[in-house]
Design an enzyme around this catalytic site. Structure first.
Site, mmCIF file in Angstrom:
data_model
loop_
_atom_site.group_PDB
_atom_site.id
_atom_site.type_symbol
_atom_site.label_atom_id
_atom_site.label_comp_id
_atom_site.label_asym_id
_atom_site.label_seq_id
_atom_site.Cartn_x
_atom_site.Cartn_y
_atom_site.Cartn_z
ATOM 1 N N CYS A 111 12.346 -11.262 1.026
ATOM 2 C CA CYS A 111 12.375 -9.862 0.560
ATOM 3 C C CYS A 111 13.258 -8.960 1.422
ATOM 4 O O CYS A 111 13.659 -7.887 0.979
ATOM 5 C CB CYS A 111 10.970 -9.289 0.511
ATOM 6 S SG CYS A 111 9.874 -10.206 -0.571
ATOM 7 N N HIS A 249 10.234 -1.431 1.529
ATOM 8 C CA HIS A 249 10.050 -2.564 0.621
ATOM 9 C C HIS A 249 8.812 -2.289 -0.230
ATOM 10 O O HIS A 249 7.804 -1.776 0.262
ATOM 11 C CB HIS A 249 9.879 -3.843 1.433
ATOM 12 C CG HIS A 249 9.556 -5.047 0.603
ATOM 13 N ND1 HIS A 249 10.251 -5.371 -0.528
ATOM 14 C CD2 HIS A 249 8.578 -5.990 0.738
ATOM 15 C CE1 HIS A 249 9.734 -6.465 -1.056
ATOM 16 N NE2 HIS A 249 8.713 -6.861 -0.317
ATOM 17 N N ASN A 279 7.080 -5.964 -7.317
ATOM 18 C CA ASN A 279 7.817 -6.450 -6.151
ATOM 19 C C ASN A 279 9.021 -7.276 -6.623
ATOM 20 O O ASN A 279 8.851 -8.387 -7.119
ATOM 21 C CB ASN A 279 6.879 -7.313 -5.295
ATOM 22 C CG ASN A 279 7.540 -7.817 -4.031
ATOM 23 O OD1 ASN A 279 8.757 -7.665 -3.854
ATOM 24 N ND2 ASN A 279 6.766 -8.428 -3.164
HETATM 25 O O1 UT7 Z 1 6.830 -9.159 -0.469
HETATM 26 C C1 UT7 Z 1 6.100 -10.266 -0.019
HETATM 27 C C2 UT7 Z 1 5.073 -10.685 -1.027
HETATM 28 N N1 UT7 Z 1 3.968 -9.740 -1.180
HETATM 29 C C3 UT7 Z 1 2.830 -9.874 -0.541
HETATM 30 O O2 UT7 Z 1 2.730 -10.760 0.220
HETATM 31 C C4 UT7 Z 1 1.675 -8.937 -0.835
HETATM 32 C C5 UT7 Z 1 0.667 -8.851 0.304
HETATM 33 N N2 UT7 Z 1 -0.734 -8.822 -0.130
HETATM 34 C C6 UT7 Z 1 -1.233 -7.942 -1.054
HETATM 35 O O3 UT7 Z 1 -0.518 -7.141 -1.586
HETATM 36 C C7 UT7 Z 1 -2.715 -7.989 -1.382
HETATM 37 O O4 UT7 Z 1 -3.402 -8.759 -0.421
HETATM 38 C C8 UT7 Z 1 -2.999 -8.561 -2.798
HETATM 39 C C9 UT7 Z 1 -2.540 -7.568 -3.848
HETATM 40 C C10 UT7 Z 1 -2.269 -9.873 -2.982
HETATM 41 C C11 UT7 Z 1 -4.496 -8.810 -2.997
HETATM 42 O O5 UT7 Z 1 -5.223 -7.621 -2.757
HETATM 43 P P1 UT7 Z 1 -6.579 -7.677 -1.902
HETATM 44 O O6 UT7 Z 1 -7.178 -6.356 -1.932
HETATM 45 O O7 UT7 Z 1 -6.212 -8.240 -0.558
HETATM 46 O O8 UT7 Z 1 -7.471 -8.655 -2.767
HETATM 47 P P2 UT7 Z 1 -8.209 -9.976 -2.278
HETATM 48 O O9 UT7 Z 1 -7.267 -10.999 -1.787
HETATM 49 O O10 UT7 Z 1 -9.290 -9.530 -1.360
HETATM 50 O O11 UT7 Z 1 -8.872 -10.512 -3.626
HETATM 51 C C12 UT7 Z 1 -10.055 -9.970 -4.088
HETATM 52 C C13 UT7 Z 1 -10.516 -10.643 -5.375
HETATM 53 C C14 UT7 Z 1 -10.618 -12.141 -5.308
HETATM 54 O O12 UT7 Z 1 -11.797 -12.516 -5.996
HETATM 55 P P3 UT7 Z 1 -13.099 -12.980 -5.173
HETATM 56 O O13 UT7 Z 1 -12.676 -14.224 -4.440
HETATM 57 O O14 UT7 Z 1 -13.450 -11.845 -4.275
HETATM 58 O O15 UT7 Z 1 -14.098 -13.218 -6.259
HETATM 59 C C15 UT7 Z 1 -9.439 -12.619 -6.143
HETATM 60 O O16 UT7 Z 1 -9.701 -13.862 -6.781
HETATM 61 O O17 UT7 Z 1 -9.607 -10.339 -6.449
HETATM 62 C C16 UT7 Z 1 -9.330 -11.537 -7.165
HETATM 63 N N3 UT7 Z 1 -8.013 -11.435 -7.769
HETATM 64 C C17 UT7 Z 1 -7.810 -10.877 -8.975
HETATM 65 N N4 UT7 Z 1 -8.637 -10.327 -9.880
HETATM 66 C C18 UT7 Z 1 -8.122 -9.835 -11.008
HETATM 67 C C19 UT7 Z 1 -6.827 -11.848 -7.266
HETATM 68 N N5 UT7 Z 1 -5.836 -11.549 -8.129
HETATM 69 C C20 UT7 Z 1 -6.424 -10.943 -9.206
HETATM 70 C C21 UT7 Z 1 -5.921 -10.422 -10.401
HETATM 71 N N6 UT7 Z 1 -6.798 -9.873 -11.277
HETATM 72 N N7 UT7 Z 1 -4.614 -10.443 -10.714
#
Ligand code: UT7
Length: 374
Positions: A111, A249, A279
């Site tokens: 990125c 970014h 992104n």
């Molecule tokens: O540019 C480089 C690439 N970008 C990144 O690396 C992004 C960096 N990370 C992030 O932006 C965030 O960590 C995310 C957007 C990826 C995730 O947000 P979060 O608040 O950290 O969510 P989480 O990982 O705590 O997930 C919470 C829950 C999980 O369910 P359980 O295990 O708590 O039951 C996931 O399975 O949300 C679930 N989940 C979804 N639910 C609905 C994950 N993706 C989705 C989705 N829709 N698309």
């Protein structure tokens, strides 16, 4: 002292829009989750390869700068997964533009690729190696997404941006930057299936399996972007109060907000595009920069801070002093070929193709996943 002014800028977004509601037709997700966790409402899906987006963005940047393609000494294409490896993407762009004098190099820091490209072009101009460069940041991740994985499929979009950088004796352009890489966390974002490592194991190229530790990346991104921003400012003896606009970014609005809070940059002084393009990896910063100019948010003489991170985990922040001109010198009639499909139709074709590949490669996929413990 020679500096490297940014004299032209251009973007190319493919027209097909994929909404959160579109994603919810085939993934267990919904608009509320995606908007509240990421700020993303829609993203673009390309009907053409990255090389086409790059041609249009570059033609617009050249027209904006009033620079003929033949005047380019160097083309850098910054991207994570380009259309081709050998020959490289940049030589293809040289050919498409007719930029016959230009040296051509690809650069991959994920990125952050556009910003590392801006550093490279600026350094080569400052040291007198060349005078005029085109730096492209573009990405078409849609063919490489695992569209059945809701953790990653909702986060990315396609797009491209480009700038022209020229030697000047005025003190403007990129004046300080901090570049780095937290390689101890490189396993937190691992796109398996786009390198020879997996092709050698019998997996079709592009059949990706994403290892993605979202929360780990989130934490590291906030830390490193903040640190890079502070260190870039310190190199010029500036503070965040001197910065007119932060162009970060765009991986997640919550990351942008957290970096802004830590740096002390108000949301009013921060450029956001993540809600409409998601992104776009290497394309997010140049596209956001172009839109800031189009919206009149970059004033003559403005200080801009560009913090970013990417797989690797590479990180950086660039401090740019804008010149006097904030409007294009000319426009280009370059356009993409028309798109006759919706974004959802394009994605469903990609999903069907992937399912065919998976069926054909099932024994190898099972063997590799057992081997890697994934
Ligand atoms: O540019 C480089 C690439 N970008 C990144 O690396 C992004 C960096 N990370 C992030 O932006 C965030 O960590 C995310 C957007 C990826 C995730 O947000 P979060 O608040 O950290 O969510 P989480 O990982 O705590 O997930 C919470 C829950 C999980 O369910 P359980 O295990 O708590 O039951 C996931 O399975 O949300 C679930 N989940 C979804 N639910 C609905 C994950 N993706 C989705 C989705 N829709 N698309």
């Amino acid at each position: 002292m020679i500096h490297a002014a940014i004299t032209g800028w251009g973007k190319c977004l493919p027209p097909a829009v994929l909404t959160n509601a579109d994603l919810a037709t085939f993934l267990d997700t919904d608009d509320e989750w995606i908007v509240s966790r990421t700020g993303m409402k829609e993203r673009r899906i390309s009907h053409v390869p990255l090389g086409e987006l790059a041609r249009v963005a570059a033609s617009r940047a050249l027209a904006c700068a009033g620079v003929a393609p033949e005047a380019l000494d160097l083309i850098i294409v910054g991207s994570t997964v380009g259309d081709e490896l050998a020959p490289n993407m940049a030589s293809g762009l040289q050919h498409r533009l007719g930029a016959t004098r230009a040296a051509s190099m690809d650069l991959n820091t994920a990125c952050t690729s556009f910003l590392y490209g801006l550093s490279t072009a600026t350094a080569l101009i400052r040291t007198g190696v060349l005078e005029t460069a085109l730096v492209v940041g573009g990405e078409v991740p849609s063919p490489f997404m695992d569209w059945e994985d809701r953790n990653t499929a909702v986060l990315f979009g396609d797009g491209c941006g480009a700038v022209v950088v020229r030697a000047t004796d005025r003190e403007e352009g990129l004046l300080a930057e901090r570049l780095g890489c937290a390689a101890d966390a490189r396993g937190a974002l691992d796109i398996r299936g786009v390198g020879a490592r997996f092709a050698n194991l019998g997996i079709p190229y592009g059949h990706t399996h994403w290892i993605f530790e979202g929360q780990e990346i989130f934490k590291r991104a906030v830390l490193e972007m903040t640190r890079a921003g502070e260190e870039a400012l310190a190199k010029r003896g500036l503070s965040i109060g001197d910065v007119d606009l932060v162009v970060p970014h765009q991986a997640n609005q919550r990351i942008i907000d957290a970096v802004g809070r830590r740096l002390g940059a108000s949301p009013e002084r921060t450029m956001l595009t993540v809600h409409k393009y998601a992104n776009m990896s290497a394309a997010t910063v140049p596209v956001a920069l172009v839109e800031a100019l189009e919206e009149g948010r970059v004033k003559p003489g403005a200080w801009l801070l560009l913090p970013a991170f990417g797989a690797g985990l590479t990180w950086c922040a660039h401090l740019v002093k804008w010149g006097e001109r904030t409007t294009p010198l000319g426009s280009s009639d370059a356009e993409l070929p028309p798109c006759d499909r919706t974004a959802l139709e394009i994605v469903n074709e990609l999903r069907a193709r992937r399912a065919r590949h998976a069926a054909a490669a099932r024994p190898q996929l099972d063997a590799v996943q057992a081997l890697l413990g994934a």
